[in-house]
Enzyme design. Sequence first.
Site, PDB file in Angstrom:
ATOM      1  N   ARG A  92      38.034 -17.569 -52.799  1.00 23.24           N
ATOM      2  CA  ARG A  92      36.286 -17.800 -52.391  1.00 23.24           C
ATOM      3  C   ARG A  92      35.764 -18.808 -53.367  1.00 23.24           C
ATOM      4  O   ARG A  92      34.725 -18.773 -53.066  1.00 23.24           O
ATOM      5  CB  ARG A  92      35.796 -16.458 -52.616  1.00 23.24           C
ATOM      6  N   LYS A 111      37.077 -13.071 -45.258  1.00 22.27           N
ATOM      7  CA  LYS A 111      36.907 -14.100 -45.451  1.00 22.27           C
ATOM      8  C   LYS A 111      35.684 -14.965 -44.786  1.00 22.27           C
ATOM      9  O   LYS A 111      35.572 -15.852 -45.367  1.00 22.27           O
ATOM     10  CB  LYS A 111      37.955 -14.080 -45.949  1.00 22.27           C
ATOM     11  N   ARG A 134      13.623 -12.665 -47.649  1.00 22.20           N
ATOM     12  CA  ARG A 134      14.626 -12.209 -47.422  1.00 22.20           C
ATOM     13  C   ARG A 134      14.965 -14.041 -45.749  1.00 22.20           C
ATOM     14  O   ARG A 134      15.496 -13.431 -45.142  1.00 22.20           O
ATOM     15  CB  ARG A 134      14.163 -11.504 -45.586  1.00 22.20           C
ATOM     16  N   CYS A 161      36.990 -25.989 -44.985  1.00 24.58           N
ATOM     17  CA  CYS A 161      37.296 -23.970 -45.316  1.00 24.58           C
ATOM     18  C   CYS A 161      35.790 -24.273 -44.281  1.00 24.58           C
ATOM     19  O   CYS A 161      35.556 -23.449 -42.963  1.00 24.58           O
ATOM     20  CB  CYS A 161      36.598 -23.966 -46.352  1.00 24.58           C
ATOM     21  N   LYS A 192      32.244 -33.912 -49.842  1.00 21.97           N
ATOM     22  CA  LYS A 192      31.637 -33.362 -50.532  1.00 21.97           C
ATOM     23  C   LYS A 192      31.496 -34.105 -52.067  1.00 21.97           C
ATOM     24  O   LYS A 192      32.012 -34.504 -52.156  1.00 21.97           O
ATOM     25  CB  LYS A 192      32.366 -31.944 -50.483  1.00 21.97           C
ATOM     26  N   ARG A 198      39.447 -34.636 -46.423  1.00 23.75           N
ATOM     27  CA  ARG A 198      39.397 -33.093 -45.089  1.00 23.75           C
ATOM     28  C   ARG A 198      38.490 -33.109 -44.288  1.00 23.75           C
ATOM     29  O   ARG A 198      37.510 -32.722 -45.186  1.00 23.75           O
ATOM     30  CB  ARG A 198      40.705 -31.762 -45.891  1.00 23.75           C
TER      31      ARG A 198
END
Length: 432
Positions: free
Chosen positions: A157, A209, A249, A263, A327, A334
């Site tokens: 993760r 996950k 919230r 991912c 990123k 990818r």
Amino acid sequence: MHNLSIGVIGLGYVGLPMAALFADRGYKVRGADINSEIVEKINTGRVEINESGVAELVRKVVSLGRFSATTNVAEVVRGSDVIIIIVQTPVDREGIPDLRALENACRTVAQNLSKRKLVIIESTIPPGATERIITPILESGSLKAGSDFYLAYSPERAIPTKTLEEIQTNSRIIGGVNKESAEAAKELYSNITRGELITSDIRTVEVVKLIENTYRDVNIALANEIALLCEKLGVDALKAIEIANRHPRVHLHFPGAGVGGHCIPKDPHFLIHRAEELGIELKVIKVAREVNESMPQHILELVKKALQNVNKTIENSKISILGIAYKGNTDDVRGTPSKKIIEELLQANCEVFSHDPFVSQDFGGKFSNDLSEVLRDSDCVVIVTDHDAYKRMDLKEFAKSLKKPSVIVDGRRILNPEEVEKEGISYFGVGR
Ligand SMILES: NC(=O)c1ccc[n+]([C@@H]2O[C@H](COP(=O)([O-])OP(=O)(O)OC[C@H]3O[C@@H](n4cnc5c(N)ncnc54)[C@H](O)[C@@H]3O)[C@@H](O)[C@H]2O)c1
């Protein structure tokens, strides 16, 4: 020094940091990868992965003789007490899971497995895959999971660019085919992480996950949709989201040029595809994917609008793309939105010149690692990746390079619009 030997199968973005970390904690680790270039780079200390601390740690444990790599997967399986599988699990163009790498790795494990070993799957997998796909392959060599060997699923993760740090600090989810398997895996991971170790049944862990990354994908899609509306309303979506997030919230993500990586754009498809097999349509998750996939196209619209604003057209303009990686501060391309943006721009008949500090891939346009060359005489600069290098740019120098009047399309909202406009450049940002 720990007595157990560990074999890590798949030495990519996740497997390599994981292997190096176990070696650093005193385990004897052997890594296996079918890519001989990766293996050679590891063994000769030439790891180039742009992940904080990984190259240094790999060099350290290799020189201490605690870690080495090979292309001989079978040998690693035979020589290890614990076998961790972390190979890629992509989807194809239609979003159908492609588990061939994982199935191949499992077959090699099955053919070379002996009793009392612990096998851990760390790759992200579709719901039910351990039971339906992995266990039957692993048991094809006549040993039974649970009684003859331990089998656990513990998906990674960690966030790319902080993989090493997050492996050691994030909570970890662990599922076992039986209690003994989960406990054996838990005991192992307790040596590398300070995070909470949460055990559950494998089916639940598989879903956990996937819903984590799906939550993020849907959340980003909501932010993107809010951004599209705010652009029309004349409201700054970033400002609105920042204020909304002060509500206890509300936890909105931020809009951007598109979602990439191995991912977030991929994992929701594992849910969508399995749901379809079961006769259910996951409408929200599917639409979220569509919204996020449409953002590169929206960047193209912003480029056109921005150029129009300074009485230029996209045809024959020089467009500079800042960022090829999906990123900030990674070399991973990818699923990068840059690819789609560059392809769309090239179709619109402009000159595309791209830059990235960590990547050398052009996706059809011209490319240079020299930022000043990419910016020179540019009509429009498009920021696709939030690399630190772009956040720190000297805007005065930057403005001098461009062909006036010039525009910036900030796909990551990393620049201050007022400061950009002070330099005489028109600023257009996603959600503004
Ligand atoms: N990249 C991330 O940050 C991240 C984060 C969380 C989870 N994950 C999951 O972790 C898994 C691995 O992702 P990654 O980014 O490290 O992938 P990757 O493509 O970087 O690495 C996978 C490696 O496995 C090797 N490989 C493939 N088949 C093999 C085989 N049969 N035997 C030996 N080696 C083999 C490949 O050559 C490659 O080097 C995926 O399921 C992904 O979804 C990734």
